[in-house]
Design a protein around this motif. Sequence first.
Motif, PDB file in Angstrom:
ATOM      1  N   GLY A 101       9.017 -28.881 -27.594  1.00  0.00           N
ATOM      2  CA  GLY A 101       9.597 -28.206 -26.423  1.00  0.00           C
ATOM      3  C   GLY A 101       9.857 -29.170 -25.289  1.00  0.00           C
ATOM      4  O   GLY A 101      10.493 -30.215 -25.472  1.00  0.00           O
ATOM      5  N   THR A 102       9.334 -28.858 -24.119  1.00  0.00           N
ATOM      6  CA  THR A 102       9.441 -29.723 -22.940  1.00  0.00           C
ATOM      7  C   THR A 102       9.204 -31.182 -23.280  1.00  0.00           C
ATOM      8  O   THR A 102       9.926 -32.064 -22.831  1.00  0.00           O
ATOM      9  N   VAL A 140      19.396 -20.054 -31.215  1.00  0.00           N
ATOM     10  CA  VAL A 140      19.660 -18.614 -31.175  1.00  0.00           C
ATOM     11  C   VAL A 140      20.758 -18.358 -30.150  1.00  0.00           C
ATOM     12  O   VAL A 140      20.652 -18.791 -29.000  1.00  0.00           O
ATOM     13  N   PHE A 165       4.609 -25.531 -26.665  1.00  0.00           N
ATOM     14  CA  PHE A 165       3.213 -25.056 -26.626  1.00  0.00           C
ATOM     15  C   PHE A 165       3.132 -23.558 -26.954  1.00  0.00           C
ATOM     16  O   PHE A 165       2.310 -23.129 -27.762  1.00  0.00           O
ATOM     17  N   SER A 166       3.994 -22.757 -26.300  1.00  0.00           N
ATOM     18  CA  SER A 166       3.900 -21.290 -26.441  1.00  0.00           C
ATOM     19  C   SER A 166       4.274 -20.838 -27.843  1.00  0.00           C
ATOM     20  O   SER A 166       3.540 -20.053 -28.462  1.00  0.00           O
ATOM     21  N   GLU A 214      14.049 -23.231 -33.724  1.00  0.00           N
ATOM     22  CA  GLU A 214      14.018 -24.237 -32.654  1.00  0.00           C
ATOM     23  C   GLU A 214      15.329 -25.024 -32.641  1.00  0.00           C
ATOM     24  O   GLU A 214      15.757 -25.533 -33.672  1.00  0.00           O
ATOM     25  N   GLU A 215      15.872 -25.147 -31.461  1.00  0.00           N
ATOM     26  CA  GLU A 215      17.134 -25.872 -31.279  1.00  0.00           C
ATOM     27  C   GLU A 215      16.978 -27.393 -31.492  1.00  0.00           C
ATOM     28  O   GLU A 215      17.885 -28.054 -32.001  1.00  0.00           O
ATOM     29  N   TRP A 260      12.025 -32.858 -25.323  1.00  0.00           N
ATOM     30  CA  TRP A 260      13.286 -33.096 -24.614  1.00  0.00           C
ATOM     31  C   TRP A 260      13.146 -34.105 -23.468  1.00  0.00           C
ATOM     32  O   TRP A 260      14.053 -34.886 -23.217  1.00  0.00           O
ATOM     33  N   ASP A 311       1.207 -33.688 -14.971  1.00  0.00           N
ATOM     34  CA  ASP A 311       0.462 -33.815 -13.724  1.00  0.00           C
ATOM     35  C   ASP A 311      -0.709 -32.835 -13.649  1.00  0.00           C
ATOM     36  O   ASP A 311      -1.345 -32.688 -12.607  1.00  0.00           O
ATOM     37  N   SER A 312      -0.983 -32.183 -14.785  1.00  0.00           N
ATOM     38  CA  SER A 312      -2.250 -31.443 -14.899  1.00  0.00           C
ATOM     39  C   SER A 312      -3.248 -32.412 -15.530  1.00  0.00           C
ATOM     40  O   SER A 312      -2.863 -33.260 -16.334  1.00  0.00           O
ATOM     41  N   GLY A 344      10.473 -21.184 -22.772  1.00  0.00           N
ATOM     42  CA  GLY A 344      10.086 -22.015 -21.628  1.00  0.00           C
ATOM     43  C   GLY A 344      11.084 -21.862 -20.493  1.00  0.00           C
ATOM     44  O   GLY A 344      11.898 -20.943 -20.466  1.00  0.00           O
ATOM     45  N   TYR A 349      -4.975 -29.475 -20.438  1.00  0.00           N
ATOM     46  CA  TYR A 349      -3.653 -29.311 -21.028  1.00  0.00           C
ATOM     47  C   TYR A 349      -3.713 -29.367 -22.554  1.00  0.00           C
ATOM     48  O   TYR A 349      -3.140 -30.247 -23.194  1.00  0.00           O
ATOM     49  N   TYR A 390      12.380 -39.232 -20.461  1.00  0.00           N
ATOM     50  CA  TYR A 390      12.808 -40.250 -19.489  1.00  0.00           C
ATOM     51  C   TYR A 390      11.626 -41.171 -19.130  1.00  0.00           C
ATOM     52  O   TYR A 390      10.456 -40.778 -19.242  1.00  0.00           O
ATOM     53  N   SER A 447      13.061 -26.697 -20.484  1.00  0.00           N
ATOM     54  CA  SER A 447      13.659 -27.458 -21.581  1.00  0.00           C
ATOM     55  C   SER A 447      15.177 -27.470 -21.495  1.00  0.00           C
ATOM     56  O   SER A 447      15.829 -28.390 -21.969  1.00  0.00           O
ATOM     57  N   GLY A 497      11.680 -21.020 -30.111  1.00  0.00           N
ATOM     58  CA  GLY A 497      11.071 -22.134 -29.376  1.00  0.00           C
ATOM     59  C   GLY A 497       9.800 -22.655 -30.016  1.00  0.00           C
ATOM     60  O   GLY A 497       8.916 -21.880 -30.394  1.00  0.00           O
TER      61      GLY A 497
HETATM   62  C1  LIG Z   1       8.315 -33.515 -16.747  1.00  0.00           C
HETATM   63  C2  LIG Z   1       7.500 -32.262 -16.885  1.00  0.00           C
HETATM   64  C3  LIG Z   1       6.169 -32.251 -16.522  1.00  0.00           C
HETATM   65  C4  LIG Z   1       5.407 -31.106 -16.645  1.00  0.00           C
HETATM   66  N1  LIG Z   1       4.090 -31.163 -16.304  1.00  0.00           N
HETATM   67  C5  LIG Z   1       3.323 -30.058 -16.438  1.00  0.00           C
HETATM   68  C6  LIG Z   1       1.936 -30.089 -16.096  1.00  0.00           C
HETATM   69  O1  LIG Z   1       1.428 -31.107 -15.664  1.00  0.00           O
HETATM   70  N2  LIG Z   1       1.210 -28.961 -16.261  1.00  0.00           N
HETATM   71  C7  LIG Z   1       1.766 -27.801 -16.710  1.00  0.00           C
HETATM   72  O2  LIG Z   1       1.060 -26.806 -16.839  1.00  0.00           O
HETATM   73  N3  LIG Z   1       3.078 -27.747 -17.045  1.00  0.00           N
HETATM   74  C8  LIG Z   1       3.868 -28.833 -16.927  1.00  0.00           C
HETATM   75  N4  LIG Z   1       5.189 -28.770 -17.255  1.00  0.00           N
HETATM   76  C9  LIG Z   1       5.728 -27.489 -17.713  1.00  0.00           C
HETATM   77  C10 LIG Z   1       5.853 -27.413 -19.239  1.00  0.00           C
HETATM   78  O3  LIG Z   1       7.184 -27.064 -19.492  1.00  0.00           O
HETATM   79  C11 LIG Z   1       4.883 -26.362 -19.779  1.00  0.00           C
HETATM   80  O4  LIG Z   1       3.555 -26.772 -19.487  1.00  0.00           O
HETATM   81  C12 LIG Z   1       4.966 -26.140 -21.296  1.00  0.00           C
HETATM   82  O5  LIG Z   1       5.170 -27.339 -22.014  1.00  0.00           O
HETATM   83  C13 LIG Z   1       6.028 -25.112 -21.637  1.00  0.00           C
HETATM   84  O6  LIG Z   1       5.898 -24.787 -22.983  1.00  0.00           O
HETATM   85  P1  LIG Z   1       6.733 -23.606 -23.614  1.00  0.00           P
HETATM   86  O7  LIG Z   1       6.438 -23.585 -25.067  1.00  0.00           O
HETATM   87  O8  LIG Z   1       6.511 -22.358 -22.838  1.00  0.00           O
HETATM   88  O9  LIG Z   1       8.271 -23.987 -23.356  1.00  0.00           O
HETATM   89  P2  LIG Z   1       9.061 -25.327 -23.756  1.00  0.00           P
HETATM   90  O10 LIG Z   1       8.153 -26.467 -23.947  1.00  0.00           O
HETATM   91  O11 LIG Z   1      10.148 -25.438 -22.732  1.00  0.00           O
HETATM   92  O12 LIG Z   1       9.681 -24.972 -25.170  1.00  0.00           O
HETATM   93  C14 LIG Z   1      10.740 -24.079 -25.316  1.00  0.00           C
HETATM   94  C15 LIG Z   1      11.494 -24.437 -26.593  1.00  0.00           C
HETATM   95  O13 LIG Z   1      12.445 -23.408 -26.834  1.00  0.00           O
HETATM   96  C16 LIG Z   1      13.598 -23.998 -27.383  1.00  0.00           C
HETATM   97  N5  LIG Z   1      14.712 -23.094 -27.134  1.00  0.00           N
HETATM   98  C17 LIG Z   1      15.139 -22.604 -25.940  1.00  0.00           C
HETATM   99  N6  LIG Z   1      16.187 -21.789 -26.098  1.00  0.00           N
HETATM  100  C18 LIG Z   1      16.430 -21.771 -27.450  1.00  0.00           C
HETATM  101  C19 LIG Z   1      17.386 -21.107 -28.267  1.00  0.00           C
HETATM  102  N7  LIG Z   1      18.300 -20.280 -27.728  1.00  0.00           N
HETATM  103  N8  LIG Z   1      17.353 -21.294 -29.594  1.00  0.00           N
HETATM  104  C20 LIG Z   1      16.420 -22.122 -30.162  1.00  0.00           C
HETATM  105  N9  LIG Z   1      15.479 -22.788 -29.447  1.00  0.00           N
HETATM  106  C21 LIG Z   1      15.495 -22.608 -28.114  1.00  0.00           C
HETATM  107  C22 LIG Z   1      13.751 -25.307 -26.627  1.00  0.00           C
HETATM  108  O14 LIG Z   1      14.531 -26.238 -27.361  1.00  0.00           O
HETATM  109  C23 LIG Z   1      12.295 -25.739 -26.503  1.00  0.00           C
HETATM  110  O15 LIG Z   1      11.928 -26.605 -27.551  1.00  0.00           O
HETATM  111  C24 LIG Z   1       5.977 -29.904 -17.128  1.00  0.00           C
HETATM  112  C25 LIG Z   1       7.346 -29.914 -17.478  1.00  0.00           C
HETATM  113  C26 LIG Z   1       8.094 -31.072 -17.361  1.00  0.00           C
HETATM  114  C27 LIG Z   1       9.543 -31.031 -17.744  1.00  0.00           C
END
Ligand SMILES: Cc1cc2nc3c(=O)[nH]c(=O)nc-3n(C[C@H](O)[C@H](O)[C@H](O)COP(=O)(O)OP(=O)(O)OC[C@H]3O[C@@H](n4cnc5c(N)ncnc54)[C@H](O)[C@@H]3O)c2cc1C
Length: 172
Positions: A41-42, A107, A13-14, A34-35, A45, A54-55, A139, A60, A48, A142, A10
């Motif tokens: 990430g979020t 993966v 952010f993380s 990364e897929e 994808w 909304d933070s 995440g 952020y 829309y 996503s 992934g």
């Molecule tokens: C519309 C929307 C609004 C949001 N607003 C807020 C907000 O205001 N404040 C807040 O704190 N959070 C918010 N979030 C939550 C947001 O998801 C997190 O803040 C943060 O972006 C998550 O980051 P992450 O890296 O943990 O996961 P993600 O951003 O979900 O990244 C995970 C990545 O892993 C990849 N992945 C997953 N499975 C596989 C695999 N098997 N093989 C390869 N790659 C893979 C995915 O393609 C993706 O790119 C919001 C989410 C959405 C959808």
Amino acid sequence: MKYLDALIIGAGFSGLYQLHCLRDKLKLNTLVVEEGKDIGGTWYWNTYPGARCDSESFTYGFTFSEKIFKNWTWKERYPKQNVILKYLKYFSNELKLKKNIVFNEKVISAKYIEKNNLWKVQTNNKKKYYTKYLICAVGSLSSINLPKIKGINQFKGQLHHSGRWPRKKNKL
Ligand SMILES: Cc1cc2nc3c(=O)[nH]c(=O)nc-3n(C[C@H](O)[C@H](O)[C@H](O)COP(=O)(O)OP(=O)(O)OC[C@H]3O[C@@H](n4cnc5c(N)ncnc54)[C@H](O)[C@@H]3O)c2cc1C
């Protein structure tokens, strides 16, 4: 087949922050798988119309680097998806993260081999990685969940999920 110290699944952010910590601070041989076609990430994808945070924007982002923090200015209190994606690209460029990320690769299995103390990770592109540490930064928002609506297969119109919005129709 590739041997690594750490494999991160992934590039949101993380995963991006984990890559910086493991590669740059701990000096581990690290790869992100990364897929998607790009980082974000979020925010890669969910394109829309109207997608935004909304933070409050100042909460952020990353604060561990004074340079990265000071050289970025949020123009809105609740930033739009494309601006957050731009921020993550800026962050990734500053730290030269992309060179340790493979895109378009999902993966599909991860198995711990006890006798070798290694994870065996396989992808949809038939690649195999062996790694000491496996970090699942996948995440939770996503991946999409399509509702099981009766008769959905007979629907003749266009069907779109907010998390897989068609790229050419995302103008606000
Ligand atoms: C519309 C929307 C609004 C949001 N607003 C807020 C907000 O205001 N404040 C807040 O704190 N959070 C918010 N979030 C939550 C947001 O998801 C997190 O803040 C943060 O972006 C998550 O980051 P992450 O890296 O943990 O996961 P993600 O951003 O979900 O990244 C995970 C990545 O892993 C990849 N992945 C997953 N499975 C596989 C695999 N098997 N093989 C390869 N790659 C893979 C995915 O393609 C993706 O790119 C919001 C989410 C959405 C959808």
